[in-house]
Design a protein around this motif. Structure first.
Motif, mmCIF file in Angstrom:
data_model
loop_
_atom_site.group_PDB
_atom_site.id
_atom_site.type_symbol
_atom_site.label_atom_id
_atom_site.label_comp_id
_atom_site.label_asym_id
_atom_site.label_seq_id
_atom_site.Cartn_x
_atom_site.Cartn_y
_atom_site.Cartn_z
ATOM 1 N N THR A 1 6.982 -5.495 -3.596
ATOM 2 C CA THR A 1 8.028 -6.218 -2.849
ATOM 3 C C THR A 1 7.607 -6.599 -1.430
ATOM 4 O O THR A 1 8.430 -7.088 -0.657
ATOM 5 N N LYS A 2 6.337 -6.397 -1.065
ATOM 6 C CA LYS A 2 5.964 -6.507 0.347
ATOM 7 C C LYS A 2 5.606 -7.914 0.816
ATOM 8 O O LYS A 2 5.447 -8.135 2.009
ATOM 9 N N GLY A 3 5.446 -8.864 -0.087
ATOM 10 C CA GLY A 3 5.041 -10.182 0.373
ATOM 11 C C GLY A 3 5.142 -11.230 -0.703
ATOM 12 O O GLY A 3 5.530 -10.960 -1.842
ATOM 13 N N SER A 4 4.789 -12.454 -0.320
ATOM 14 C CA SER A 4 4.759 -13.573 -1.257
ATOM 15 C C SER A 4 3.587 -14.464 -0.864
ATOM 16 O O SER A 4 3.020 -14.340 0.220
ATOM 17 N N LEU A 5 3.236 -15.384 -1.772
ATOM 18 C CA LEU A 5 2.097 -16.258 -1.534
ATOM 19 C C LEU A 5 2.304 -17.565 -2.280
ATOM 20 O O LEU A 5 2.659 -17.567 -3.462
ATOM 21 N N GLU B 1 -9.977 -15.871 -5.813
ATOM 22 C CA GLU B 1 -8.561 -15.778 -6.200
ATOM 23 C C GLU B 1 -7.839 -14.737 -5.346
ATOM 24 O O GLU B 1 -8.305 -13.597 -5.220
ATOM 25 N N PHE B 2 -6.705 -15.127 -4.790
ATOM 26 C CA PHE B 2 -5.869 -14.246 -3.975
ATOM 27 C C PHE B 2 -4.639 -13.854 -4.790
ATOM 28 O O PHE B 2 -3.946 -14.711 -5.351
ATOM 29 N N TRP B 3 -4.379 -12.554 -4.833
ATOM 30 C CA TRP B 3 -3.280 -11.998 -5.632
ATOM 31 C C TRP B 3 -2.341 -11.232 -4.719
ATOM 32 O O TRP B 3 -2.779 -10.362 -3.963
ATOM 33 N N GLN B 4 -1.070 -11.572 -4.783
ATOM 34 C CA GLN B 4 -0.035 -10.859 -4.032
ATOM 35 C C GLN B 4 0.976 -10.297 -5.020
ATOM 36 O O GLN B 4 1.550 -11.027 -5.821
ATOM 37 N N GLY B 5 1.172 -8.974 -4.993
ATOM 38 C CA GLY B 5 2.126 -8.360 -5.900
ATOM 39 C C GLY B 5 3.542 -8.826 -5.638
ATOM 40 O O GLY B 5 3.953 -8.994 -4.486
ATOM 41 N N ARG B 6 4.298 -9.037 -6.729
ATOM 42 C CA ARG B 6 5.688 -9.471 -6.641
ATOM 43 C C ARG B 6 6.535 -8.679 -7.628
ATOM 44 O O ARG B 6 6.021 -8.092 -8.587
ATOM 45 N N GLU C 1 -2.012 -0.765 -0.209
ATOM 46 C CA GLU C 1 -0.959 -0.628 0.792
ATOM 47 C C GLU C 1 -0.294 -1.968 1.110
ATOM 48 O O GLU C 1 0.861 -2.014 1.522
ATOM 49 N N LEU C 2 -1.031 -3.049 0.935
ATOM 50 C CA LEU C 2 -0.497 -4.391 1.180
ATOM 51 C C LEU C 2 -0.116 -5.101 -0.121
ATOM 52 O O LEU C 2 0.332 -6.244 -0.078
ATOM 53 N N GLU C 3 -0.342 -4.420 -1.254
ATOM 54 C CA GLU C 3 -0.061 -4.997 -2.575
ATOM 55 C C GLU C 3 -0.844 -6.292 -2.767
ATOM 56 O O GLU C 3 -0.326 -7.315 -3.231
#
Length: 215
Positions: free
Chosen positions: A14-18, A185-190, A103-105
């Motif tokens: 839940t810490k970010g979006s991209l 590739e950049f991955w941001q947890g959602r 820690e940054l997902e």
């Protein structure tokens, strides 16, 4: 002994979006931004990366190494050229490196071709390593089978004595590799595993194509 329920181990990110609109035109610049944020977050060894190589028989192997330099051409690390990864890179220069900052997902996956850095660059980096690490580069025949730890300790004593009162030169079998990327590739947890994935692919005209991928 209690059995861990692996199927129940999960996080709801839940810490970010991209989004494509969020990223810089250059993936190297975007990585630099993410890396600085990882450093600022005081993550343990944010430069630790998972390096995957493949032998000429098509067998993969992976290990964690440390990123030691980053510029517009690629990602540099240092190791023993005669190690398993060094042997496999000599056979097949295609490789992949992955960063995971839990820690940054966030995760970054980088694919490309490996090249050796110049001897001058390897010499310069080796000269600023701690003396113990310099000695260790001479002591270890990395990835080779040894009978016991005493073999290492005796060889260390010999190398320490050999270079007593002298600068330790870089071993000819030790130096740097640079991964020159063609895909990042950049991955941001959602939440709900509907993660954000933004991929940069290098085109034939040497331009970066940016696309969103399905999770």
């Amino acid at each position: 002994m209690n059995k861990v329920d692996l199927a129940a181990l999960r996080e709801n990110y839940t810490k970010g979006s991209l989004d494509v609109s969020d990223v810089l035109p250059s993936p190297i610049q975007e990585f630099q931004k993410w890396f600085e944020q990882a450093v600022d977050s005081q993550i343990l060894e944010p430069n630790a990366m998972h390096v995957s190589t493949v032998s000429n028989e098509g067998k993969p192997s992976s290990r964690i190494v440390l990123l030691k330099s980053l510029d517009s051409t690629g990602f540099t690390f240092y190791t023993n050229y005669l190690s398993r990864k060094g042997t496999e890179l000599a056979e097949n220069p295609h490789a992949c490196i992955t960063f995971f900052w839990g820690e940054l997902e966030r995760q970054v996956r980088i694919e490309g071709l490996i090249e050796k850095v110049s001897e001058q660059d390897s010499d310069e980096y080796f000269s600023v390593r701690p003396r113990g690490s310099q000695i260790g580069a001479w002591v270890s025949n990395q990835s080779m089978v040894i009978d016991n730890r005493e073999v290492l300790e005796e060889r260390e004593k010999s190398i320490v004595a050999k270079f007593e009162g002298k600068d330790v030169p870089r071993p000819p079998h030790w130096g740097g590799y640079r991964l020159v990327p063609h895909y990042i590739e950049f991955w941001q947890g959602r939440p709900s595993r509907l993660h954000d994935r933004i991929a940069y692919t290098l085109t034939e005209n040497n331009q970066w194509k940016i696309e969103r991928l399905s999770p």
